[in-house]
Design an enzyme around this catalytic site. Structure first.
Site, PDB file in Angstrom:
ATOM      1  N   ASP A 136       0.822  -1.210   0.000  1.00  0.00           N
ATOM      2  CA  ASP A 136       0.000   0.000   0.000  1.00  0.00           C
ATOM      3  C   ASP A 136       0.859   1.265   0.000  1.00  0.00           C
ATOM      4  O   ASP A 136       2.018   1.253   0.379  1.00  0.00           O
ATOM      5  CB  ASP A 136      -0.907   0.020   1.227  1.00  0.00           C
ATOM      6  CG  ASP A 136      -0.121  -0.121   2.512  1.00  0.00           C
ATOM      7  OD1 ASP A 136       0.780  -0.993   2.570  1.00  0.00           O
ATOM      8  OD2 ASP A 136      -0.375   0.646   3.464  1.00  0.00           O
ATOM      9  N   GLU A 137       0.259   2.331  -0.444  1.00  0.00           N
ATOM     10  CA  GLU A 137       0.795   3.681  -0.297  1.00  0.00           C
ATOM     11  C   GLU A 137       2.233   3.857  -0.805  1.00  0.00           C
ATOM     12  O   GLU A 137       3.106   4.316  -0.075  1.00  0.00           O
ATOM     13  CB  GLU A 137       0.686   4.116   1.172  1.00  0.00           C
ATOM     14  CG  GLU A 137      -0.759   4.104   1.663  1.00  0.00           C
ATOM     15  CD  GLU A 137      -0.926   4.571   3.096  1.00  0.00           C
ATOM     16  OE1 GLU A 137      -1.966   5.159   3.400  1.00  0.00           O
ATOM     17  OE2 GLU A 137      -0.018   4.337   3.918  1.00  0.00           O
TER      18      GLU A 137
END
Lengths: 580, 580
Positions: A335-336
């Site tokens: 993620d991210e």
């Protein structure tokens, strides 16, 4: 309904409106009577099998301990005083006979770590009123363990007598979904092993079967990995704030003995600044400022995945971690990821120029390498659905765009990959349409940390990014199959609550988690309830007295579950409802 | 700035941006140096006075204990390792000499319970670098106690050495407002005495001087009152869930010995259903349903105040309670009175018809009687600003209408009455315009329980009525004098955080309260800070490292204050700011 003393749960509710059989999660099939049975002082649980597994024997001992030590008075005015007369004339239950449908039962631990979809947690439990033996049957050790958990929740204490109301009780039970999890982030703030064990106990009491351990992140690297000792030596918060290899073995076996599989997560390529403490050569934008340009939260730092030596380092690291965890599942996060970090990294740009790859293609190669290494070790990779978030800081909040990224970009994931949907429950449909198996982990339903205000400094008027607080009612009424076709529905493995620890530590672990996390435990075991009354009589209204009950039982077992209501309300089911 | 080693707090911040002198609340005047001084192993605190009060001696012992047991490493990377060299060459501090400007100091306890506006909490503290004695001076025992509290916050531990950085230190300190409180509701859920004592300790560490004890409410009556034993016998949650008269004496003296005045509240005439358990004759709409028509929360029940015998009962009860608490303040509550209960009560209507009084006139008489009885005992009555809320269920949210009610209706309150403004900070101006002294207690700034979701049953999608969560930053930036004239400003006595316990119990007492409640403690001691930097260098940004510090110190003293940020941020002041 055959026997006149039997009545279904639903009918019992309509008739008496008592918090009958306060089990959590509620069994798939439950019939109760109107007698009660007293636990004989010499009561014991007998494993009627040859070569019973040691960890099942231990579970039996714990069950016997709970029965004699829970000392939970019924959550009614008088705390059981209305049962006093019936207790005097009730029959005594001397034995629970536990038998297994297979000749050579495997250990509970082994079964707990089986492939998710091959686990058998079904059991049949019978508690008669007439003093004849109670019986528990299953075709697996895991099933027997779930049954023991249920059995211990049937009993209350009044005036030093342990008894089960509403007998005879017949239960046939199995989980609706194979995955019921709880995630803990031990990187933003550290939790001692004892806190994790207490949490594992509480999880097992509500039949949660997966501990998703988000063990490291950009803030700290608190796990000792053989061959990579420098990571924890330089990346942990301190020498005493580390999970040693022995701690990990201890946690894994403690969990398995309680029917819980430990799914570790080493988040890559983002969320890896802590690796930069000992390996700056593998980390781009290490502690770059202003952090808002480089990361979703401080500190910035991501793996330099275009670099071959970083790929080798990462696959080696993940392989080493994978060998510490017997689970078939392994999360690589994903993620991210912020492109700024790579756009500004000369080395990355040079590699991309020389290979002619785009950043996405490079990430795809990285992912194939790391996932390939895990698959070689027999692991199924798990990722967050924000896998290929090649956007700027806004990606966290612009879910529509992000979904497009997940679906349209070229990070190749094996079909075998399991996707945890966290950004929004709205993304489930799109992920399922791609054919991935899904674990529900949506921030809009299951994030325990939402609603406690902004933790970033010097932002005095901000609320939590995922405001408001996710109430147990909100989680409980989640529909796991919303917007899915029948085929897509089969991809849903289950779901979990999560505790991210920016504002949490051992001091609020119990209070922020329990009993709220029990809401998803029941949702994914008993099936969805919604706000309408289901076939087995469940909805938020009938759930509340049972949730009080399990919270008080947790309390008596040493887990500091919080009060959901004034005790006045807890003792008077329904009376504090909006419509009462 | 005279001595070249001295620099003001504000200048130090600009220069070094360290979490210098992590005191909470920040003193009115503070100069720090760049040396450090080590606490000698034979360090002691000497009371340089004849006949020093016993409770001051005890406070000295506790201070010495904190100094040797806090073991708090500095909240910097390395936890004090950067001080190692300076520690080696530092001078040793062997003694703190404590002297009082009056010949015969009174006991700390007596001074803690003096009239609010006559208390003297001022002190002067000096900690030299050169090994000469530290000195603490005040003209009151209370002042000396505040100084001891400050002194203990100056010290850190590194490698088993206790030392104060940034010496020499000169402090001159006094509170901006005389009242800094904390309110606990022990009626919705019960808290054992040990929890209250732990809370009193934590309060004293941040110089909170009032424990506003909302001891009873409609859900339970957990306090033994001589002459009214039936109230707790029938109205408490259980025989072990009662504060005995001995417990109350214990709590009052424990608090006073820590500079804290216990202000009890017996809420009247609303919030009194628990009295109906033993005295149904005095309670209208007792447990009436549906409760939403009769009360703001279940169960319904209010005193039948038009009835002379109820007035007599109430004044007798309040007088009996008043005798248990030496404080000069006594709260009679007065919030959330529902007219429906009286309109539907035949007895009340009959009395009003026969006397020709309106309900309001009758409430006014009741208030005059109860307040009169308290004033005869030397008490100053305290009320919530919703005193004469003669409206329906909406009154709680329609603050404008309510303000009108407070101001325009005829419930006569003595000018001496202190008003706690809870419904909205917007109501402060109107209350002050009427000339009442004000304690800030606004739900929009100081309610600790907001933001945890709806606790009423069967309302699955509702959030907390006072959503969102009140962050420490929100409380900290409150302006106590907003919209007030200079004359009105003089009516502000201070303010407090409050914990209502519908969703709280001992299990989340520490985590929901600390360190958040320290925000109002500093606001009302050090004066308002806002978001702009004040003369003494305070704002939310510079406050955060100090708030971390006091939270960690609380933790080391056994109070489970929560993490405000990842430890990574706590160790790097400013680095996790939005703009860093």
């Amino acid at each position: 309904m055959g026997h006149p003393k039997f009545t279904t749960w639903f009918a019992a509710l309509l008739v008496a409106c008592t918090p009958a059989a306060a089990l959590w999660p509620l069994p798939q099939s439950l019939t109760t009577g109107s007698d009660l049975v007293v636990l004989a002082t010499n009561f014991n649980i007998k494993l009627s099998m040859d070569n019973s597994p040691k960890d099942l024997q231990d579970a039996v001992s714990r069950t016997e301990h709970y029965l004699s030590h829970d000392n939970l008075g019924r959550l009614l005015v008088g705390r059981g005083s209305s049962d006093a007369a019936a207790i005097k004339t009730a029959k005594q239950l001397s034995i629970l006979i536990v038998s297994c449908g297979v000749d050579t039962p495997r250990s509970l631990s082994d079964e707990a770590m089986d492939d998710l979809e091959s686990r058998d947690e079904k059991y049949i439990l019978s508690v008669p009123s007439d003093g004849t033996p109670a019986t528990l049957r299953a075709n697996s050790t895991l099933g027997l363990f779930r049954g023991l958990t249920t059995f211990s929740q049937l009993f209350y204490e009044y005036d030093r007598v342990i008894y089960a109301p509403e007998t005879p009780i017949e239960i046939e039970d199995w989980p609706t979904y194979p995955y019921r999890g709880f995630m803990l982030d031990t990187a933003r703030n550290y939790y001692p092993v004892s806190d994790i064990k207490r949490t594992l106990d509480a999880m097992s009491w509500v039949k949660i079967n997966a501990f998703h351990w988000h063990v490291v992140d950009s803030q700290s690297f608190p796990i000792e990995v053989p061959g990579f000792m420098e990571l924890s030596q330089q990346g942990a918060y301190g020498p005493n704030l580390v999970y040693t290899t022995s701690d990990v073995r201890d946690i894994v076996s403690y969990a398995a003995e309680r029917g819980i599989d430990v799914v570790v997560e080493i988040d890559t390529p983002g969320h890896t600044a802590a690796i930069g403490e000992s390996h700056p050569e593998h980390v781009v934008c290490f502690h770059a400022t202003p952090w808002v340009n480089w990361a979703n939260e401080p500190p910035a730092g991501q793996l330099r995945f275009a670099n071959e030596s970083t790929v080798f380092f990462t696959t080696s690291l993940l392989s080493a971690v994978a060998k510490m965890f017997p689970s078939k599942l392994f999360s690589t996060g994903g993620d991210e990821v912020h492109t700024n970090c790579y756009n500004a990294d000369a080395q990355t740009q040079e590699i991309l120029n020389s290979t002619g790859q785009t950043l996405e293609q490079s990430l795809s190669s990285f992912t194939q390498s790391t996932h390939g290494a895990l698959e070689k070790l027999g692991k199924t990779p798990v990722v967050w659905e924000g896998r290929s978030c090649f956007l700027d800081f806004q990606c966290i909040s612009s879910t529509e765009t992000l979904s497009e990224m997940v679906l349209e970009h070229n990070v190749t994931l094996s079909n075998n990959t399991v996707v945890m949907v966290w950004i929004s429950s709205q993304n489930v449909e799109a992920v399922a349409q791609k054919g991935f198996r899904v674990i529900h982990a949506a921030s809009d339903y299951f994030y325990l940390d939402c609603g406690a205000g902004e933790w970033i400094g010097n932002d005095p008027f901000a609320n939590s990014w995922c405001d408001p607080f996710k109430t147990w009612q909100k989680s409980y009424t989640f529909d796991p199959l919303a917007n899915l076709t029948e085929a897509e529905s089969k991809l849903i493995l289950g779901g979990q609550h999560m505790l991210w620890s920016e504002q949490s530590s051992p001091h609020n672990l119990d209070s922020i988690t329990w009993p709220r996390a029990a809401a998803s435990a029941e949702l994914f075991w008993s099936g969805p309830a919604g706000t309408e009354t289901t076939a087995n009589g469940r909805n938020v209204d009938t759930a509340l007295p049972r949730l009080h009950d399990i919270a008080f039982r947790m309390t008596n077992r040493g887990v500091a579950a919080i009060a959901l209501q004034p005790l006045w309300c807890a003792l008077r089911p329904g009376v504090c409802d909006l419509t009462a």
